[in-house]
Design a protein around this motif. Sequence first.
Motif, short mmCIF file in Angstrom:
data_model
loop_
_atom_site.label_atom_id
_atom_site.label_comp_id
_atom_site.label_asym_id
_atom_site.label_seq_id
_atom_site.Cartn_x
_atom_site.Cartn_y
_atom_site.Cartn_z
N ALA A 1 41.75 16.47 68.12
CA ALA A 1 41.46 16.79 69.52
C ALA A 1 40.52 17.99 69.62
N GLN A 2 40.80 19.04 68.86
CA GLN A 2 39.94 20.22 68.89
C GLN A 2 38.55 19.90 68.33
N LEU A 3 38.51 19.11 67.27
CA LEU A 3 37.24 18.80 66.63
C LEU A 3 36.38 17.85 67.47
N THR A 4 37.01 17.04 68.28
CA THR A 4 36.25 16.19 69.18
C THR A 4 35.44 17.04 70.17
N LYS A 5 36.05 18.12 70.64
CA LYS A 5 35.33 19.06 71.53
C LYS A 5 34.21 19.77 70.77
N VAL A 6 34.49 20.09 69.53
CA VAL A 6 33.47 20.73 68.69
C VAL A 6 32.27 19.81 68.51
N LYS A 7 32.53 18.56 68.21
CA LYS A 7 31.44 17.60 68.00
C LYS A 7 30.59 17.44 69.25
N ALA A 8 31.25 17.44 70.40
CA ALA A 8 30.53 17.28 71.67
C ALA A 8 29.62 18.46 71.96
N ALA A 9 29.94 19.63 71.41
CA ALA A 9 29.13 20.83 71.64
C ALA A 9 27.85 20.84 70.83
N ARG A 10 27.74 19.95 69.82
CA ARG A 10 26.55 19.82 68.97
C ARG A 10 26.11 21.18 68.38
#
Length: 409
Positions: free
Chosen positions: A237-246
């Motif tokens: 869940a946390q890493l999905t947000k990280v990926k979206a931040a590019r």
Amino acid sequence: MEIYILKSREEKNLFGFASKRFILPVVLTLALLLLAGCGGGAKDGEQGGQEKEVYKIGAIFDITGPSSSLGVPERDSALLLEEQINARGGINGHPVKIVIGDNESNETKAVQVAKKLIEVDKVLAIAGPSTTGTSMAIVDTAQKNQVPLVSAAAGVSIVNPVDKRQWVFKTAQNDSVVVEKIIEYLGSIGAKKVAFLCMNNAYGDSGRQEFTTAAQKAGIEIAADEKFGATDNDMTAQLTKVKAARPDAVIVWAIPPSASIVTKNYRQLQIDAPLIHSHGIGNKTFVDLAQDAANGVIFPAGRLLVAESLPDSDPQKAVLVKYAADYENKYNQPRSTFGGHGADAVSLIVSALEKAGPDRAKIRDELEKTQNYPGISGVFNMSPQDHSGLTKDALVMLKIVDGKWTILE
């Protein structure tokens, strides 16, 4: 000595007879024996058969619980040093006993163990604990009882502010200098936007605070800032947000097992950015748990992991190679930077004790005078203003390749 009470007439007559022939020699003999056992007799280590006083050093490590991958090699390193020190005659002829306590990776337990070591075992100084949280928990105990404490943890707040931590020192490189090394690397690859993830505990919080401050000064944007628990088993869940931040790079501040889990999740999500960890992954446990996902991870650490690759001119090389060989031969386990932090904590105390003798205040003073001391974690230079004694020069940037540590080219 036994004392006889005369009860019967026969006993009185017997001793009355004896007094005429034997009492004077017996009295003289007893007097000589009593003198031998009093202040006028032999001191410890002198003729008279008495052994020298045992010097007790306390040690508190996170041997069980979530931080055991740090505490176990620290305990084993302490025991290895105790064996080696006594084999060469102890400290100025005094045997050394390292009294080890397990705080179970728990801050309350750390305080309980510290009080026992100080009040019951009467130790001269304490090495450890393993983590920032357990170390911070016993700072007040060390200060109030005026017992030298040499932590094996990273948080800069363990020793700062120094005017309120006069009795506290540490051996792991400060998270502030680790951040400095990472910021330097981010600059070298042109990273201007990053994501930051950390454990939700004292170690993670300290690293987050230091990194946030340094990133702002360096003009680096933190596009995502996430936390996870030390015992969490999925950080998707946390890493999905990280990926979206590019982000241009991702920094993780954690220790195993959570550090390994977040790394596996990172690879599963196929995040296209360099993954940079803190020095909290400086052991084989991280690689074993992360498996192939560990390959490509970049992180700053002390030179122990690559000791044999260092030039002979490096002031630490001989110390590092010997420690690694001794540890691996004795325990049949790979070296660990955390074991090195524990070894340094004990070694610094022993060095101070050799000069100061069994006096807590003098041991503290000698720790503060430590200069040009080649340890496992770096070359220590303590002072009244610096109770860590290491700069970013104690660190090298490493990369995991095929499950092995290599110096980043």
